[in-house]
Motif scaffolding. Structure first.
Motif, PDB file in Angstrom:
ATOM      1  N   VAL A  52      37.166  46.234  36.572  1.00  0.00           N
ATOM      2  CA  VAL A  52      37.399  45.688  37.912  1.00  0.00           C
ATOM      3  C   VAL A  52      38.572  46.405  38.568  1.00  0.00           C
ATOM      4  O   VAL A  52      38.509  46.809  39.733  1.00  0.00           O
ATOM      5  N   GLU A  53      39.641  46.593  37.810  1.00  0.00           N
ATOM      6  CA  GLU A  53      40.828  47.267  38.345  1.00  0.00           C
ATOM      7  C   GLU A  53      40.554  48.743  38.623  1.00  0.00           C
ATOM      8  O   GLU A  53      41.020  49.295  39.628  1.00  0.00           O
TER       9      GLU A  53
ATOM     10  N   SER B 236      38.627  49.039  41.790  1.00  0.00           N
ATOM     11  CA  SER B 236      39.481  48.733  42.936  1.00  0.00           C
ATOM     12  C   SER B 236      40.394  49.908  43.291  1.00  0.00           C
ATOM     13  O   SER B 236      40.636  50.194  44.465  1.00  0.00           O
TER      14      SER B 236
ATOM     15  N   SER C 122      34.985  38.096  40.025  1.00  0.00           N
ATOM     16  CA  SER C 122      35.739  39.103  40.780  1.00  0.00           C
ATOM     17  C   SER C 122      35.133  39.366  42.156  1.00  0.00           C
ATOM     18  O   SER C 122      35.628  40.200  42.905  1.00  0.00           O
TER      19      SER C 122
ATOM     20  N   GLY D 139      34.607  43.427  47.044  1.00  0.00           N
ATOM     21  CA  GLY D 139      34.531  43.404  45.591  1.00  0.00           C
ATOM     22  C   GLY D 139      33.406  44.276  45.058  1.00  0.00           C
ATOM     23  O   GLY D 139      32.614  44.834  45.823  1.00  0.00           O
TER      24      GLY D 139
END
Length: 333
Positions: free
Chosen positions: A68-69, A72, A89, A95
């Motif tokens: 997820v990071e 991003s 998330s 997202g």
């Protein structure tokens, strides 16, 4: 028809310098996990389709939470993650969004058979790897504990260890158990069962009902005795879906090319690992919550197989310097 569309796409791309490539970077998990194998399988499909016009990299990461990071920050433009992590998330248009559901992931609790325990909760009194903060397995474990009114503080000897190290730690006697969310079979778990006196332990049906009913995106799963060689009992647990996702900044055209390539070459893709050997095209979409689906990989793509091809020449590109072999297009990190 599909091959004609790909040929036309490559013709559009021919106007760029030959050193340029379409750029796909896939965040996965540990080298021994099924995510890494799935990322490689996606790259192999793209390699067959686009040859040297595609640079596809597979990155080892900390798992779903770390992915997820990475999405991003833009360090990867695709990733594989658990469906529950994707749901948690999801923040609207900013997202990650689902591209293709690949296979069910099973919550597998490994234990030392010499402990003679009957249910997973008994492992809380023994050295147990609860996983690293941010990993998909840790997030799922935390959700399970919260639903059952426990926390990681209730473990007598919790260990926070990278998933890539837990098999060796188990075999060396440093821990007596660990949880791991993956497709079945998983090579790491097969190894500790075969060589280190491990088994799979499950949950009471009452606890499973409490958890699955309270948490959307989870389903029941029953291990049969032959799921792994040496497994000697039926086990009740739960499952999520492993989903290929795209980051917010990933161009729609590139998302659609990846999605349609998987669909067009699904027979080849499903031969690359037993975890998704029975995958069907429609399942890639129907096993993702519609609200979480990337608009460029809409359900109509999987339902009808009708593709409106995209011109790859308009998509971001990157050089593929350093790929192994003169014709290699899959760069592995």
């Amino acid at each position: 028809m599909a091959s004609l569309g790909i040929a036309l796409a490559l013709t559009f791309a021919a106007g760029s310098a030959s050193a340029e490539r379409l750029d796909v970077r896939i965040g996965t998990a540990s080298l021994t996990g099924v995510y890494f194998a799935a990322g490689n399988a996606v790259c192999r499909v793209l390699e067959r389709r686009f040859g040297r016009d595609m640079k596809c990299e597979v990155l080892e990461t900390g798992g779903s939470g770390a992915n997820v990071e990475l999405l991003s920050s833009g360090k990867v433009n695709f990733a594989i993650m658990q469906s529950d992590v994707l749901a948690s998330s999801f923040i609207g248009d900013k997202g990650p969004r689902g591209v293709a559901a690949l296979y069910p992931e099973i919550f597998q609790v490994v234990y030392r058979k010499s402990l003679n325990i009957d249910v997973a909760a008994e492992l809380m009194q023994h050295p147990f790897n609860i996983g690293l903060q941010g990993s998909g397995t840790r997030r799922t474990l935390n959700a399970l504990l919260e639903t059952l009114n426990f926390s990681t503080d209730d473990f007598a000897a919790p260990v926070e260890m990278h998933a890539g190290k837990e098999a060796a730690a188990f075999c060396d006697g440093e821990i007596d158990g660990f949880a791991f969310v993956s497709g079945v079979p998983n090579s790491k778990i097969a190894q500790v069962i075969r060589e280190c006196g491990a088994g799979i332990v499950g949950f009471t049906r009452r606890n499973m009902a409490t958890f699955v009913d309270a948490r959307p995106g989870y389903s029941y799963f029953r291990f049969r005795k032959n799921a792994y060689d040496g497994m000697d009992r039926t086990v009740d647990t739960f499952a999520v879906m492993a989903i290929l996702v795209a980051g917010h900044g990933t161009p729609d055209g590139l998302v659609r090319i990846v999605a349609e390539s998987l669909l067009d070459d699904i027979d080849y893709f499903e031969r690359l690992h037993p975890a998704w050997s029975e995958l069907l095209g429609p399942d890639m979409a129907t096993n993702i919550d519609r609200a979480l689906m990337h608009p460029a990989a809409g359900a109509d793509l999987y339902r009808t197989g009708h593709h409106q091809r995209v011109n790859p020449a308009a998509l971001p590109r990157a050089d593929c310097n350093g790929c192994r072999g003169g014709n290699a297009v899959m760069c592995l990190h």
